[in-house]
Design a protein around this motif. Structure first.
Motif, short mmCIF file in Angstrom:
data_model
loop_
_atom_site.label_atom_id
_atom_site.label_comp_id
_atom_site.label_asym_id
_atom_site.label_seq_id
_atom_site.Cartn_x
_atom_site.Cartn_y
_atom_site.Cartn_z
N TYR A 144 0.86 -1.19 0.00
CA TYR A 144 0.00 0.00 0.00
C TYR A 144 0.89 1.24 0.00
O TYR A 144 2.11 1.13 0.16
CB TYR A 144 -0.98 -0.02 1.19
CG TYR A 144 -0.34 -0.22 2.52
CD1 TYR A 144 -0.05 -1.50 3.00
CD2 TYR A 144 -0.01 0.87 3.33
CE1 TYR A 144 0.55 -1.68 4.24
CE2 TYR A 144 0.58 0.69 4.58
CZ TYR A 144 0.87 -0.59 5.02
OH TYR A 144 1.47 -0.77 6.23
N CYS A 145 0.28 2.39 -0.20
CA CYS A 145 1.03 3.60 -0.54
C CYS A 145 0.74 4.74 0.43
O CYS A 145 -0.19 5.53 0.20
CB CYS A 145 0.69 4.00 -1.97
SG CYS A 145 1.03 2.68 -3.16
N PRO A 146 1.53 4.89 1.49
CA PRO A 146 1.30 5.96 2.46
C PRO A 146 1.62 7.34 1.88
O PRO A 146 2.48 7.42 0.99
CB PRO A 146 2.26 5.63 3.60
CG PRO A 146 2.86 4.30 3.31
CD PRO A 146 2.66 4.03 1.85
N LEU A 181 3.40 7.40 -1.74
CA LEU A 181 2.83 8.17 -2.85
C LEU A 181 3.86 9.20 -3.29
O LEU A 181 4.72 9.61 -2.50
CB LEU A 181 1.55 8.88 -2.40
CG LEU A 181 0.32 8.00 -2.12
CD1 LEU A 181 -0.82 8.87 -1.58
CD2 LEU A 181 -0.14 7.27 -3.37
N ARG A 182 3.79 9.63 -4.54
CA ARG A 182 4.67 10.70 -5.01
C ARG A 182 4.30 12.01 -4.32
O ARG A 182 3.31 12.09 -3.59
CB ARG A 182 4.52 10.87 -6.53
CG ARG A 182 4.88 9.62 -7.30
CD ARG A 182 4.86 9.87 -8.80
NE ARG A 182 3.84 10.83 -9.22
CZ ARG A 182 3.31 10.89 -10.42
NH1 ARG A 182 3.68 10.03 -11.34
NH2 ARG A 182 2.41 11.79 -10.72
N GLU A 183 5.08 13.03 -4.58
CA GLU A 183 4.81 14.31 -3.93
C GLU A 183 3.43 14.87 -4.29
O GLU A 183 2.81 15.57 -3.49
CB GLU A 183 5.88 15.32 -4.34
CG GLU A 183 6.59 15.94 -3.14
CD GLU A 183 7.87 16.61 -3.56
OE1 GLU A 183 7.77 17.71 -4.15
OE2 GLU A 183 8.95 16.03 -3.33
N ASP A 184 2.96 14.53 -5.47
CA ASP A 184 1.61 14.99 -5.87
C ASP A 184 0.52 14.02 -5.38
O ASP A 184 -0.63 14.12 -5.80
CB ASP A 184 1.54 15.18 -7.39
CG ASP A 184 1.78 13.88 -8.16
OD1 ASP A 184 2.07 12.83 -7.52
OD2 ASP A 184 1.70 13.89 -9.40
N LYS A 193 2.43 13.40 11.49
CA LYS A 193 3.48 12.38 11.56
C LYS A 193 3.51 11.49 10.33
O LYS A 193 4.40 10.66 10.16
CB LYS A 193 3.28 11.52 12.81
CG LYS A 193 3.28 12.36 14.08
CD LYS A 193 4.13 11.82 15.20
CE LYS A 193 4.48 12.91 16.21
NZ LYS A 193 3.28 13.76 16.57
N GLN A 194 2.54 11.64 9.46
CA GLN A 194 2.49 10.81 8.24
C GLN A 194 3.47 11.36 7.20
O GLN A 194 3.67 12.57 7.12
CB GLN A 194 1.08 10.87 7.63
CG GLN A 194 0.05 10.14 8.46
CD GLN A 194 -0.64 9.05 7.66
OE1 GLN A 194 0.02 8.24 7.02
NE2 GLN A 194 -1.94 9.04 7.69
N PRO A 195 4.05 10.45 6.40
CA PRO A 195 4.97 10.92 5.36
C PRO A 195 4.33 11.97 4.46
O PRO A 195 3.17 11.81 4.08
CB PRO A 195 5.29 9.64 4.56
CG PRO A 195 4.32 8.61 5.03
CD PRO A 195 3.85 9.00 6.37
#
Ligand SMILES: *Cc1c(COP(=O)(O)O)cnc(C)c1O
Length: 367
Positions: free
Chosen positions: A104-106, A128-131, A325-327
């Motif tokens: 999965y993709c945080p 996830l990417r920056e966008d 605290k999430q990326p």
């Protein structure tokens, strides 16, 4: 030697950090904007009183009503104790503990990781990417051993939809290797974006749905998994014999009647209007640096001093969700769209918050 129960527990359970649900995090006050619930409850009357009998495993009225609402056949619908149980059933059906992985993709919904950990299944994350879109090359490189991929659109907590082109590529990448579960918990707020029409094309795809958000029934605990008939048959092997109690099935069937669905659409309309007002008002607050466009019943915004803002609101009985605290979400708070009165209360509190410069000083002191 201590003979603690803890020592008898499975090693992965001993290490497990339980999901920090909004309810577990607590708080005190009257403005609850931390769990993406609908702010107002609807009254229901039970129409059954046969509580001496076990319920149906898959109550027919619920299945049929959901199938017609979602535009699929009844044999493509599984009903469960919330979408959370759907997340778990997929792991139980597809992942060999200690061998297979879920990906999965945080930043994204926390239960994918918690459920995998509970079953001793490896958690593979590709940010996830920056966008906030999928990083497909990185996903492709990390697919070895992955049996199950969770994606969430609109994504919780970021609020954005995932690009349909990317999702199609993901499904093509995963074909023959892994199941792709598309979490559409918030799809009623952006119904045009549903991937349900793709189910016929991609038998390794499932769609997760819930009555907890737009249907205003978080307390009911009722969710759905949509997939191919073969997929549903498989999941029915691992589901509990009576996942829904009789009152839950009764109310779910009512909520999914034509009147119930019309009421849901009315609610969505109200939320979308209030969301637009809230975006504008948040943007004008000094302590808010950025408001991100969101497609769900919630928004993420960046503050000059998120911890201080969060605490100040908390102390006033306005409970938001701290996502800092999430990326890629440093200094970000998530707010559920409440009633107009609730939203106005938040805005008033944010306006009264010390201006941006003072807030920066405060956060330095707090460190
Ligand atoms: C709220 C939520 C769920 C859980 O739904 P329940 O039906 O209440 O278990 C699942 N996925 C996401 C992304 C959610 O935000």
């Amino acid at each position: 030697m201590s003979s603690s129960i803890d020592e008898l527990a499975r090693a992965n359970v001993r290490k497990l950090v339980p999901y920090q649900s909004a309810r577990r995090l607590g708080g005190k006050g009257d403005v609850w904007l931390n769990a993406n619930e609908y702010p107002i409850g609807t009254a229901y009357q039970l129409s059954t009183d046969t509580f001496n009998r076990y319920p149906e495993c898959q109550p027919q009225a619920v299945i049929n009503n959901y199938a017609s609402y979602a535009g699929v056949n009844a044999d493509q619908v599984l009903v469960s104790r919330g979408a959370d149980e759907g997340i778990e059933l997929l792991i139980r059906a597809f992942c060999e503990p200690g061998q297979d992985a879920v990906l999965y993709c945080p930043p994204t919904y926390g239960m994918y990781g918690v459920s995998a950990e509970t079953f001793g299944v490896e958690r593979r994350t590709v940010a996830l990417r920056e966008d906030w879109q999928l990083d497909l090359p990185a996903i492709e490189q990390n697919l070895a051993g992955v049996k199950l991929i969770y994606v969430c659109s609109p994504n919780n907590p970021t609020g954005n939809l995932l690009s349909p082109t990317d999702l199609r590529q993901l499904l093509e990448l995963a074909a023959g290797k892994a199941i792709v579960a598309v979490d559409e918990a918030y799809i009623e707020f952006a119904p045009y974006a549903t991937l349900v029409p793709w189910l016929t094309e991609f038998p390794h795809m499932v769609v997760l749905r819930t009555l907890s958000k737009a249907f205003a029934l978080a307390g009911l605990r009722c969710g759905f998994t949509l997939g191919s008939p073969e997929m549903i048959t498989l999941l029915l092997k691992v589901i509990a014999p009576y996942p829904l109690s009789t009152p839950v099935a009764d109310i779910a069937a009512q909520a999914l009647s034509p009147d119930g669905v019309a009421a849901m659409r009315q609610r969505v309309q109200t939320i979308l209007e209030n969301r637009a007002l809230l975006v504008k008002a948040l943007t004008e607050c000094d302590c808010v640096e950025a408001v991100y466009p969101g497609e769900g019943n919630y928004l993420v915004f960046r503050c000059s001093a998120a911890a201080a803002v969060f605490k100040s609101l908390w102390d006033q009985g306005i409970i938001l969700r701290d996502q800092s605290k999430q990326p890629s979400l440093s200094n970000c708070l998530r707010i559920t769209i409440g009633t107009q009165a609730e939203n106005n209360q938040v805005i008033a509190a944010l306006r009264a918050f010390p201006n941006a410069v003072a807030a920066k000083e405060f956060s330095k002191e707090a460190v």
